[in-house]
Every structure is written in C-alpha cells, then in structure tokens.
Design an enzyme around this catalytic site. Structure first.
Site, PDB file in Angstrom:
ATOM      1  N   LYS A  85      38.033  49.048  33.204  1.00 37.52           N
ATOM      2  CA  LYS A  85      37.176  49.389  34.332  1.00 37.52           C
ATOM      3  C   LYS A  85      37.968  49.615  35.623  1.00 37.52           C
ATOM      4  O   LYS A  85      37.697  50.562  36.373  1.00 37.52           O
ATOM      5  CB  LYS A  85      36.124  48.295  34.542  1.00 37.52           C
ATOM      6  CG  LYS A  85      35.076  48.242  33.454  1.00 37.52           C
ATOM      7  CD  LYS A  85      34.033  47.164  33.727  1.00 37.52           C
ATOM      8  CE  LYS A  85      33.012  47.112  32.594  1.00 37.52           C
ATOM      9  NZ  LYS A  85      31.975  46.084  32.831  1.00 37.52           N
ATOM     10  N   ASP A 129      31.027  38.216  37.488  1.00 36.60           N
ATOM     11  CA  ASP A 129      29.891  37.722  36.703  1.00 36.60           C
ATOM     12  C   ASP A 129      30.031  36.280  36.226  1.00 36.60           C
ATOM     13  O   ASP A 129      29.353  35.880  35.275  1.00 36.60           O
ATOM     14  CB  ASP A 129      29.658  38.638  35.497  1.00 36.60           C
ATOM     15  CG  ASP A 129      30.860  38.684  34.557  1.00 36.60           C
ATOM     16  OD1 ASP A 129      31.878  38.006  34.838  1.00 36.60           O
ATOM     17  OD2 ASP A 129      30.775  39.386  33.535  1.00 36.60           O
ATOM     18  N   CYS A 189      23.879  39.734  31.933  1.00 34.30           N
ATOM     19  CA  CYS A 189      22.952  40.862  31.851  1.00 34.30           C
ATOM     20  C   CYS A 189      22.586  41.152  30.400  1.00 34.30           C
ATOM     21  O   CYS A 189      21.458  41.556  30.114  1.00 34.30           O
ATOM     22  CB  CYS A 189      23.597  42.098  32.481  1.00 34.30           C
ATOM     23  SG  CYS A 189      23.884  41.956  34.253  1.00 34.30           S
TER      24      CYS A 189
END
Length: 257
Positions: A85, A129, A189
């Site tokens: 990422k 996260d 998530c």
C-alpha cells in the site's frame, strides 16, 4: 518549497481565502507530514493533503492491497492488487504532483522504529487499525514534540482529534484511551463492516484538521483545537465535540510519580 508561478496558480483557491492566504499556503508547502496507515482513512487523507500542497509526505504501511480494499481505499485500482500500500500510494502522489516529495516505509511502526520514521515531521496523521500502533505513535509524538492528528472509524461512527501531549497543558492520545489498549487486537472492517463513504468523510475531515494544526501561527484557519474530540455519526447524521482533559498520571505525558 517556493511558490513559483505554476504553484501559485495551482493553489490559487487556497491563497484567495483570507483565512489561509499566501503565508498559509507557504506553510503547507514547507510542511512534512507522516501518514501512518495508507488504508481507508489514509487514502482520502492523502489525497487532500497532497492536493493542499504538503511539501513532504512520508507514508507508513506494511500491508498489501487486496480486492476488498477497493470499496473504500480510493487511491488504488485493480491493477494495484498485490502491491504494498505505501508504495502504490506513493506512486499515486508522484503522478498527482511531481512537485511533492514522498518517501515510504513498508513496515509497521512500533516503539523501536518510531523515532527513525517520524524524524523531522511537523505532524503525524494516524489512521491505522490497531491500538498498539496508535499508542506507539502517540508516545513517540510526545517524546519528539510532534503534533498528532488521530482518526478512527467503526461501522458508522468516526472520531478525529488533534493532540499535543508534549505541551504541558494538553492531553495525549494515551490520556484519552489509557494503558489497557497496548495490544494488537481490535475490531476490524472485515468482521464488522464499514461504509466506504463514511471512511472518506472521516479521512477528509482528518486532513482538514491536520491543516488546522499546520497553519497555527500562519493563518486565521490555524486553530489546532488540541484535545477536542470530534465524534462523527454517519447514521443520524451529525457531529459533536467533547473536550478531553490531560491525565496527570498518564505514563506518556503526565507525572505518574
């Protein structure tokens, strides 16, 4: 970064705002922001930080892109699946504005590497996260005298705050959550679900809040609102703010004795 004629044109809509002006835009262009987490919150935050002309960006993330990320992580496309990422996000920045400097760290930030990664930063925007990383980031910011913008989301609820725990009268993130969250586990998530547009709302608000802190002392918009937690409700919808107090016994910024 000098505001050449092409840069002046690019940021003209900022510069004509009396609350930002040329001095404010110059401060943004001279700023170094470290973005911890290039996922759901990090993606829209990065887009608007880059669009604002933040002169130097450091991107930190050890994860790789998978197809489920595309629902909310807006800097990536299907051709990025399998890439790290941080590296793919840096490629987006270079395509978006060749005038910005961007570096990457494909690693998880922790107590051991935080001083190296955060060195020279004016502000850290944390959208990661897990609590262990968030607390490591906060503790390092306190130690290094760096402002922290913290943003988090769970389902339809978001929260954003600026912290300056290195200042004697201001709380840090650890004052807010305490010491019990020094762990890798947290809600995800994948397990709980998340609305993509809600993540975008929180990420862009975090970018705007980071700019408030960066413009402190340079422009009228520069009210950093340290220690004020903004709670965003995507279901109602609505927003409210609460004031956090400095914990005198905080193990990071207080005097635990």
């Amino acid at each position: 970064m000098s505001l050449t004629s092409d840069r002046l044109e690019r940021f003209a809509r900022h510069i004509v705002l009396p609350e930002v002006g040329g001095a404010g835009q110059a401060a943004l262009c001279d700023a170094h922001v470290v973005l911890v987490g290039c996922g759901g919150i990090g993606s829209p935050a990065l887009q608007y930080l880059a669009a604002a002309g933040i002169g130097r960006l450091t991107l930190v993330d050890d994860d790789v892109i998978d197809v489920s990320n595309l629902q909310r992580q807006t800097v990536y496309t299907p051709s990025d699946i399998g890439k790290h990422k941080a590296e793919a996000a840096a490629e987006w920045v270079r395509r978006f504005d060749v005038g910005l400097k961007v570096t990457t760290h494909v690693e998880r930030l922790g107590n051991d590497n935080a001083p190296r990664i955060l060195s020279g930063a004016n502000l850290v925007l944390d959208g990661c996260d897990n609590f262990a990383t968030r607390l490591a980031v906060s503790d390092a910011c306190v130690d290094m005298g760096i402002t922290l913008t913290s943003a988090a989301i769970g389902r339809f609820q978001g929260q954003v705050a600026n912290f300056a725990g290195h200042l004697p009268d201001q709380p840090c993130y650890r004052c807010f959550v305490g010491d019990a969250f020094d762990a890798q586990d947290c809600d995800t998530c994948a397990a709980d679900g998340v609305l993509g547009a809600m993540v975008g709302m929180v990420g862009t608000f975090a970018a705007m809040h980071a700019m408030r802190a960066l413009l402190a002392g340079h422009a009228a918009f520069g009210d950093p609102q340290y220690g004020k937690l903004h709670l965003i409700d995507g279901m109602a919808p609505g927003m409210r703010a609460i004031r956090m107090a400095k914990d005198p016994s905080c193990s990071a910024c207080g005097n635990p004795g």
